[in-house]
Write an enzyme that holds these catalytic residues in place. Structure first.
Site, PDB file in Angstrom:
ATOM      1  N   ARG A 119      32.010  17.332  30.144  1.00  0.00           N
ATOM      2  CA  ARG A 119      31.969  18.547  29.295  1.00  0.00           C
ATOM      3  C   ARG A 119      31.084  19.648  29.877  1.00  0.00           C
ATOM      4  O   ARG A 119      30.611  20.526  29.167  1.00  0.00           O
ATOM      5  CB  ARG A 119      31.504  18.225  27.873  1.00  0.00           C
ATOM      6  CG  ARG A 119      32.409  17.261  27.151  1.00  0.00           C
ATOM      7  CD  ARG A 119      32.265  17.364  25.650  1.00  0.00           C
ATOM      8  NE  ARG A 119      33.104  16.381  25.020  1.00  0.00           N
ATOM      9  CZ  ARG A 119      32.737  15.141  24.749  1.00  0.00           C
ATOM     10  NH1 ARG A 119      31.505  14.738  25.031  1.00  0.00           N
ATOM     11  NH2 ARG A 119      33.568  14.304  24.192  1.00  0.00           N
ATOM     12  N   LYS A 151      34.352  32.992  36.126  1.00  0.00           N
ATOM     13  CA  LYS A 151      35.769  32.658  35.923  1.00  0.00           C
ATOM     14  C   LYS A 151      36.110  31.469  36.818  1.00  0.00           C
ATOM     15  O   LYS A 151      35.870  31.515  38.032  1.00  0.00           O
ATOM     16  CB  LYS A 151      36.666  33.835  36.291  1.00  0.00           C
ATOM     17  CG  LYS A 151      36.739  34.878  35.200  1.00  0.00           C
ATOM     18  CD  LYS A 151      37.813  35.902  35.504  1.00  0.00           C
ATOM     19  CE  LYS A 151      37.857  36.967  34.413  1.00  0.00           C
ATOM     20  NZ  LYS A 151      38.804  38.047  34.750  1.00  0.00           N
ATOM     21  N   HIS A 204      46.799  39.595  49.852  1.00  0.00           N
ATOM     22  CA  HIS A 204      46.236  40.016  48.567  1.00  0.00           C
ATOM     23  C   HIS A 204      45.635  41.426  48.648  1.00  0.00           C
ATOM     24  O   HIS A 204      45.855  42.260  47.767  1.00  0.00           O
ATOM     25  CB  HIS A 204      45.174  38.982  48.137  1.00  0.00           C
ATOM     26  CG  HIS A 204      44.473  39.325  46.865  1.00  0.00           C
ATOM     27  ND1 HIS A 204      45.093  39.262  45.634  1.00  0.00           N
ATOM     28  CD2 HIS A 204      43.204  39.760  46.632  1.00  0.00           C
ATOM     29  CE1 HIS A 204      44.228  39.628  44.695  1.00  0.00           C
ATOM     30  NE2 HIS A 204      43.078  39.930  45.274  1.00  0.00           N
TER      31      HIS A 204
HETATM   32  N1  GLY Z   1      37.680  39.203  39.305  1.00  0.00           N
HETATM   33  C1  GLY Z   1      37.563  39.915  38.102  1.00  0.00           C
HETATM   34  C2  GLY Z   1      36.608  39.295  37.134  1.00  0.00           C
HETATM   35  O1  GLY Z   1      35.829  38.447  37.485  1.00  0.00           O
HETATM   36  O2  GLY Z   1      36.603  39.646  35.974  1.00  0.00           O
END
Ligand code: GLY
Length: 369
Positions: A122, A144, A266
């Site tokens: 977790r 992210k 990209h």
């Molecule tokens: N790569 C865009 C962000 O981290 O929000």
């Protein structure tokens, strides 16, 4: 030269340290920021061969037990299957709650290792050690994480902020050209989002950046990381201003999807997306034409000329479909990050008709070359 930036927000707080030669002291820094006795060092085969030994040695010297886990280099490793295999290896290695993951690599490794750290028991700590320009100026910061699913990129993921980001620009000179251009597109995006001063500095540094001059590279990494730190501190979970970091990516991602992943680099796709967004801002926000021209010239100077991809017969409908399917799209409109001037961000919801008209014009201009 050393720069220490600090991210705060949504219950997290961590440092982004940028310094030449930092790789040598990863061990002591990981020990200090995690207190971990054991780490899974997740990397890919290319990065492992270049820097794996040095980082593992540094960790061992700091008294940290290292479990080296190397995946195949490339986007295909950012999968549910590979994340499952890594999680099994982490449990076989006996990693516990107080232990950590060290993500040594570019965007794929950072997202994949971060995702494993987010779900293992977790959630355990992760230290990001970015080794590509793109990861150093963008993806290693802000938490992210995720993996791709067959129907799209990053469709499974979590926000999981790192305990520290350790950035060593000395690892960059050997990057393949394609990777370098991808990073440069994010550097350009960051300068456009930041300020007139940042755009001016990047204009002055463009040739030096193409030649990978260490001082220009350091300045660009510090500028872009500084912008990212400010934005993710203000909006860690992307409820508002963080969406601005998507500048150029709405169409950019669609171009990559329509052309077939891996066909258009990209960076070129994002640069195309920035050109489109700049023209859209001119039309719908009344942005100055000189601002569009300035962005286009800087992209050219950075080696990011128009790709001309995804502008063939039938591609326009494909681009619209891809943008509508993007996970950031809302119901019937597609949301764009636009800039009416350097650092002046405004979100814009384009409906079907507006999108169709502007895509048609853009595709016509691109195919004319
Ligand atoms: N790569 C865009 C962000 O981290 O929000």
């Amino acid at each position: 030269m050393i720069e220490s930036l600090h991210v705060v927000g949504s219950g997290c707080s961590y440092d982004v340290t940028i310094a030449e030669g930092l790789l040598e002291s990863v061990g002591e820094r990981v020990a200090a920021s995690t207190g971990a006795g054991r780490v899974a060092m997740v990397t890919d085969t290319t990065v492992d061969a270049l820097f794996g030994d040095a980082v593992a040695r540094s960790l061992t010297a700091a008294g940290v037990e290292v479990h080296r886990m190397s995946v195949e280099a490339g986007e295909t490793s950012k999968s549910w299957k590979v994340s499952g295999l890594l999680l099994e290896r982490m449990s076989e290695a006996g990693l516990r709650r107080g232990d950590a993951v060290v993500a040594l690599g570019g965007g794929v490794v950072g997202d994949l290792a971060g995702f494993c750290a987010a779900v293992y028991m977790r959630g355990i700590g992760v230290i990001q050690v970015p080794t590509t320009l793109l990861a150093q100026v963008d993806s290693s910061m802000g938490g992210k994480t995720g993996v791709d699913l067959p129907r799209g990129k990053n469709l499974a993921g979590a926000f999981h902020q790192p305990l520290a980001v350790l950035t060593d620009p000395c690892v960059l000179p050997g990057l393949p050209e394609r990777e370098w251009l991808s990073g440069l597109a994010e550097v350009a995006k960051s300068a456009f989002l930041d300020s007139a001063a940042a755009v001016e500095q990047l204009e002055a540094d463009a040739a030096a950046l193409l030649a990978r001059d260490p001082e220009a590279v350091y300045r660009a990494v510090v500028m872009a990381a500084g912008l990212k730190v400010r934005v993710v501190s203000a909006d860690p979970l992307e409820g508002g201003i963080r969406e601005s970091l998507n500048y150029g990516h709405t169409l950019g991602h669609a171009i990559e999807a329509v052309a077939g992943y891996g066909v258009v680099p990209h960076g070129r796709a994002v640069a195309d997306g920035i050109r489109f967004a700049a023209r859209l801002a001119q039309e719908v926000l009344g942005a100055d034409a000189a601002w569009t021209a300035r962005q286009e010239s800087l992209l050219d100077a950075l080696g990011l000329s128009p790709s001309g991809a995804a502008c063939g017969v039938g591609d326009e409908a494909g681009l619209r479909r891809a943008m509508a399917a993007d996970k950031k799209a809302r119901s019937s409109t597609v949301r764009f990050a636009l800039l009416s001037g350097p650092g002046v961000y405004q979100p814009f919801e384009a409906d079907e008709a507006v999108l169709a008209e502007h895509l048609r014009e853009w595709c016509a201009a691109e195919s004319r070359g």
